[in-house]
Motif scaffolding. Structure first.
Motif, PDB file in Angstrom:
ATOM      1  N   SER A 105       0.861  -1.185   0.000  1.00  0.00           N
ATOM      2  CA  SER A 105       0.000   0.000   0.000  1.00  0.00           C
ATOM      3  C   SER A 105       0.896   1.233   0.000  1.00  0.00           C
ATOM      4  O   SER A 105       1.965   1.241   0.602  1.00  0.00           O
ATOM      5  CB  SER A 105      -0.937   0.017   1.218  1.00  0.00           C
ATOM      6  OG  SER A 105      -0.207   0.130   2.410  1.00  0.00           O
ATOM      7  N   SER A 107       1.998   5.252   0.754  1.00  0.00           N
ATOM      8  CA  SER A 107       1.834   6.157   1.889  1.00  0.00           C
ATOM      9  C   SER A 107       0.741   7.163   1.556  1.00  0.00           C
ATOM     10  O   SER A 107       0.406   7.376   0.399  1.00  0.00           O
ATOM     11  CB  SER A 107       3.146   6.885   2.184  1.00  0.00           C
ATOM     12  OG  SER A 107       3.425   7.791   1.140  1.00  0.00           O
ATOM     13  N   THR A 113       7.145   6.271  -0.498  1.00  0.00           N
ATOM     14  CA  THR A 113       7.263   5.319   0.606  1.00  0.00           C
ATOM     15  C   THR A 113       5.934   4.594   0.734  1.00  0.00           C
ATOM     16  O   THR A 113       4.955   4.947   0.087  1.00  0.00           O
ATOM     17  CB  THR A 113       7.597   6.025   1.937  1.00  0.00           C
ATOM     18  OG1 THR A 113       6.498   6.884   2.276  1.00  0.00           O
ATOM     19  CG2 THR A 113       8.878   6.819   1.829  1.00  0.00           C
ATOM     20  N   GLY A 114       5.892   3.609   1.556  1.00  0.00           N
ATOM     21  CA  GLY A 114       4.656   2.873   1.767  1.00  0.00           C
ATOM     22  C   GLY A 114       4.932   1.659   2.622  1.00  0.00           C
ATOM     23  O   GLY A 114       6.040   1.454   3.102  1.00  0.00           O
ATOM     24  N   LEU A 115       3.917   0.831   2.783  1.00  0.00           N
ATOM     25  CA  LEU A 115       4.028  -0.362   3.599  1.00  0.00           C
ATOM     26  C   LEU A 115       4.603  -1.507   2.778  1.00  0.00           C
ATOM     27  O   LEU A 115       4.027  -1.890   1.753  1.00  0.00           O
ATOM     28  CB  LEU A 115       2.644  -0.750   4.149  1.00  0.00           C
ATOM     29  CG  LEU A 115       2.581  -2.041   4.946  1.00  0.00           C
ATOM     30  CD1 LEU A 115       3.423  -1.931   6.214  1.00  0.00           C
ATOM     31  CD2 LEU A 115       1.143  -2.372   5.296  1.00  0.00           C
ATOM     32  N   SER A 117       5.528  -5.449   2.716  1.00  0.00           N
ATOM     33  CA  SER A 117       5.098  -6.658   3.401  1.00  0.00           C
ATOM     34  C   SER A 117       5.479  -7.887   2.573  1.00  0.00           C
ATOM     35  O   SER A 117       5.803  -7.780   1.393  1.00  0.00           O
ATOM     36  CB  SER A 117       3.579  -6.613   3.608  1.00  0.00           C
ATOM     37  OG  SER A 117       3.158  -7.684   4.410  1.00  0.00           O
TER      38      SER A 117
END
Length: 185
Positions: A105, A107, A113-115, A117
């Motif tokens: 996902s 930011s 930037t972002g998650l 995982s």
């Protein structure tokens, strides 16, 4: 070693940009085995990717590691065909991808930037049966199933592009009809 790769990015305002980066290199190994007989053929491949060896560009790295985003470290494939008769055959393929890390996902600020995982390992299997010479030399048909196991595979980007990974194909039935021009008579 790749020198001056073109790096894609999204800035704080959401504008896309491209720039030349520094040197980057990886290491790995790949192997292939082909078996062929009177009635069929089988090909097996395997690839192992080592984490990044040289890196002046951190855009495509899993934060805090030397692994590349969206890239499986292990990929194994198998595909083959078996002829039951001169006109009837069956075949299929299997592709295994080890787990990967990817942006899942963006930011809120869309600032690159972002998650990040883990994406699970996946096994894609397809199978088909086919008939050659359907009343006309060179005319063939295959009936099959793609993504037989209905694996949940996503198409992950190696950068924070503002969108989550794109879903891959679901299970699908297919009918393929083909004609080989110039087929031997």
């Amino acid at each position: 070693v790749l020198t001056s790769p073109i790096i894609y990015g999204v800035d704080e305002s959401g504008a896309e940009s491209y720039r030349n980066g520094g040197a980057i290199s990886t290491a790995g190994a790949e192997a292939m085995l082909r078996l062929r007989g009177r009635r069929g053929a089988l090909t097996l491949t395997g690839a192992l990717a080592a984490p990044v060896v040289t890196n002046d560009v951190d855009t495509y790295l899993v934060p805090g590691t030397s692994s590349l985003l969206a890239m499986p470290l292990v990929k194994v494939t198998a595909f083959g065909r078996f002829r039951f008769t001169d006109t009837v055959s069956a075949g299929g393929s299997a592709v295994f991808l080890s787990g990967r890390q990817a942006f899942v996902s963006p930011s809120e600020a869309l600032d690159g930037t972002g998650l990040v995982s883990a994406l699970p390992a996946a096994l894609l299997v397809s199978a088909w049966v086919g008939v050659d010479g359907l009343g006309l030399e060179g005319l063939s048909a295959q009936l099959g199933v793609g993504n037989l196991l209905d694996a949940n595979v996503v198409l992950a980007q190696p950068y924070a592009g503002g969108v989550a990974p794109i879903p891959g194909r679901n299970r699908e039935l297919f009918l393929r009809v083909s004609y080989a021009f110039g087929a031997p008579r």
